[in-house]
Design a protein around this motif. Structure first.
Motif, PDB file in Angstrom:
ATOM      1  N   VAL A  16      11.645  21.841 -34.368  1.00 14.25           N
ATOM      2  CA  VAL A  16      11.500  20.426 -34.693  1.00 14.25           C
ATOM      3  C   VAL A  16      12.862  19.764 -34.639  1.00 14.25           C
ATOM      4  O   VAL A  16      13.807  20.192 -35.307  1.00 14.25           O
ATOM      5  N   ARG A  17      12.968  18.718 -33.827  1.00 10.52           N
ATOM      6  CA  ARG A  17      14.207  17.962 -33.687  1.00 10.52           C
ATOM      7  C   ARG A  17      14.010  16.544 -34.209  1.00 10.52           C
ATOM      8  O   ARG A  17      13.008  15.904 -33.896  1.00 10.52           O
ATOM      9  N   ILE A  18      14.966  16.055 -34.972  1.00 18.49           N
ATOM     10  CA  ILE A  18      14.967  14.665 -35.423  1.00 18.49           C
ATOM     11  C   ILE A  18      15.988  13.920 -34.574  1.00 18.49           C
ATOM     12  O   ILE A  18      17.176  14.272 -34.573  1.00 18.49           O
ATOM     13  N   ALA A  19      15.541  12.904 -33.857  1.00 19.32           N
ATOM     14  CA  ALA A  19      16.403  12.214 -32.904  1.00 19.32           C
ATOM     15  C   ALA A  19      16.406  10.714 -33.157  1.00 19.32           C
ATOM     16  O   ALA A  19      15.417  10.146 -33.622  1.00 19.32           O
ATOM     17  N   SER A  20      17.522  10.068 -32.819  1.00 21.77           N
ATOM     18  CA  SER A  20      17.625   8.608 -32.904  1.00 21.77           C
ATOM     19  C   SER A  20      18.645   8.137 -31.894  1.00 21.77           C
ATOM     20  O   SER A  20      19.449   8.921 -31.373  1.00 21.77           O
ATOM     21  N   VAL A  21      18.634   6.831 -31.652  1.00 25.07           N
ATOM     22  CA  VAL A  21      19.604   6.235 -30.742  1.00 25.07           C
ATOM     23  C   VAL A  21      20.948   6.068 -31.427  1.00 25.07           C
ATOM     24  O   VAL A  21      22.005   6.269 -30.828  1.00 25.07           O
ATOM     25  N   THR A  22      20.929   5.734 -32.707  1.00 28.68           N
ATOM     26  CA  THR A  22      22.151   5.351 -33.427  1.00 28.68           C
ATOM     27  C   THR A  22      22.872   6.521 -34.074  1.00 28.68           C
ATOM     28  O   THR A  22      24.056   6.399 -34.408  1.00 28.68           O
ATOM     29  N   GLY A  23      22.197   7.631 -34.303  1.00 25.10           N
ATOM     30  CA  GLY A  23      22.842   8.769 -34.950  1.00 25.10           C
ATOM     31  C   GLY A  23      22.732   8.751 -36.462  1.00 25.10           C
ATOM     32  O   GLY A  23      22.555   9.782 -37.087  1.00 25.10           O
ATOM     33  N   THR A  24      22.820   7.579 -37.073  1.00 32.41           N
ATOM     34  CA  THR A  24      22.629   7.430 -38.515  1.00 32.41           C
ATOM     35  C   THR A  24      21.470   6.477 -38.753  1.00 32.41           C
ATOM     36  O   THR A  24      21.422   5.392 -38.170  1.00 32.41           O
ATOM     37  N   VAL A  25      20.552   6.880 -39.610  1.00 32.81           N
ATOM     38  CA  VAL A  25      19.322   6.127 -39.836  1.00 32.81           C
ATOM     39  C   VAL A  25      19.094   5.995 -41.334  1.00 32.81           C
ATOM     40  O   VAL A  25      19.439   6.890 -42.104  1.00 32.81           O
ATOM     41  N   THR A  26      18.533   4.857 -41.752  1.00 31.45           N
ATOM     42  CA  THR A  26      18.146   4.674 -43.150  1.00 31.45           C
ATOM     43  C   THR A  26      16.631   4.737 -43.268  1.00 31.45           C
ATOM     44  O   THR A  26      15.907   4.284 -42.379  1.00 31.45           O
ATOM     45  N   THR A  27      16.148   5.312 -44.361  1.00 33.59           N
ATOM     46  CA  THR A  27      14.717   5.344 -44.611  1.00 33.59           C
ATOM     47  C   THR A  27      14.297   4.057 -45.299  1.00 33.59           C
ATOM     48  O   THR A  27      15.128   3.250 -45.712  1.00 33.59           O
ATOM     49  N   GLY A  28      12.981   3.871 -45.435  1.00 31.33           N
ATOM     50  CA  GLY A  28      12.475   2.766 -46.237  1.00 31.33           C
ATOM     51  C   GLY A  28      12.701   3.072 -47.701  1.00 31.33           C
ATOM     52  O   GLY A  28      13.430   4.009 -48.065  1.00 31.33           O
TER      53      GLY A  28
END
Length: 331
Positions: free
Chosen positions: A38-50
């Motif tokens: 399982v990989r967690i990916a994003s464009v920005t590298g740092t993400v905030t949750t709700g």
């Protein structure tokens, strides 16, 4: 090893991060540690949750989609806007090479904006169903009675339980219904068994250490009544301030928080195990109206009572043991 890439963006609901990991890790425990990555990916590298807002760093960028067997897009705060061009291109590229595509909640908007859901049935978070078809007229809204739907290689789900149903369904497609049923059993049943065991232990501790135990039982037998702090204090034969102190010391909650939790817990049990209408559940648990029950239930679980009941029944059907297929007979 099957690669599951979970694509996230700012405002991703926390449960949409944890459910895929929980399901596929559980499946790997049963099948073998190399069953899933399982990989967690994003464009920005740092993400905030709700809410609650937590910042975390994703170890993967869009390159994690290149060799993924399944791409799962989560909801996020900016779901109405078109995704960045590089995200849309990456998703279209995955679909073109035959990758299995999935979305939980408002993640369906991202797939739709990339043009991947035109002419297909899809689900999104129930408050945004009409909005999805309005912004993306090519999408065919699926019935809200379904926790998740499949149309070709595209899997979409609504709500907390829908995301769980979707991930368990992917496991079933990969490893068969027996493994999927065991995954659902390990995730769902230990939760309920643990709640019962923990509650029994808490009850014993409360009975040993405080005099509010009779008041707790009295309260739980009267969930349908409009109980007040003064009535609870009067039953415990202590002041309201003492009642608050003892509740917080022994349960970690204020009396009214405990009452709300008890009412929601009873509502969940009725939804899971009975066919009692929503209106009667609202009355029996002290919420008064279906709207009031829906408001508190949505805040607690992230889904509506009717959708929760439908999702529980879908998961229960997976857990139920199916008869093995009849052996083939020679003509």
């Amino acid at each position: 090893m099957a690669v599951i890439t979970v694509l996230v963006a700012d405002g991703v609901p926390g449960h949409q991060l944890t459910i895929p990991g929980m399901v596929f890790t559980t499946a790997a425990d049963i099948v073998g540690r190399t069953a899933y990555e399982v990989r967690i990916a994003s464009v920005t590298g740092t993400v905030t949750t709700g809410e609650p807002a937590l910042a975390f760093t994703t170890p993967w960028g869009l390159r994690a989609l290149d060799d993924a067997d399944t791409v799962l897009v989560t909801g996020h705060d900016g779901f109405r806007a078109a995704p960045p061009p590089e995200v849309a291109d990456a998703l279209r590229g995955c679909a073109a090479r035959g990758c299995r595509m999935a979305a939980i909640g408002t993640g369906a908007f991202t797939l739709a904006a990339a043009g991947l859901l035109d002419g297909r049935r899809a689900l999104t978070s129930w408050p945004h169903t009409e909005e999805l078809t309005r912004l993306h007229p090519g999408v065919l809204a699926a019935s809200l009675g379904d926790p998740s739907v499949v149309d070709g290689p595209f899997h979409t789900a609504a709500g907390v339980m829908g995301g769980l149903d979707l991930c368990v369904d992917l496991v079933e497609r990969d490893h068969g219904w027996r493994i999927a049923a065991e995954v659902a059993r390990r995730i769902m049943l230990p939760l309920h068994d643990g709640v019962v065991a923990d509650r029994e232990e808490q009850e014993r501790e409360i009975a040993d250490r405080t005099s509010i135990e009779p008041t707790l039982r009295w309260l739980e037998a009267r969930l349908h009544q409009p109980l007040t702090l003064a009535e609870l204090a009067a039953h415990a034969r202590i002041s309201v301030s003492s009642l608050n102190r003892r509740f917080r010391a022994q349960t970690g909650l204020s009396p009214l928080q405990y009452l709300l939790r008890a009412r929601l817990g009873e509502a969940q049990l009725l939804l899971e195990n009975t066919d009692v209408p929503i209106e009667q559940i609202a009355a029996r648990t002290g919420f008064g109206s279906p709207a009031n029950l829906r408001h508190h239930f949505q805040r607690r679980t992230g889904t509506a009572p009717r959708a929760y009941r439908a999702a529980c029944r879908a998961l229960t059907a997976r857990i139920a043991v199916r008869p093995p297929p009849a052996p083939a007979t020679e003509g």
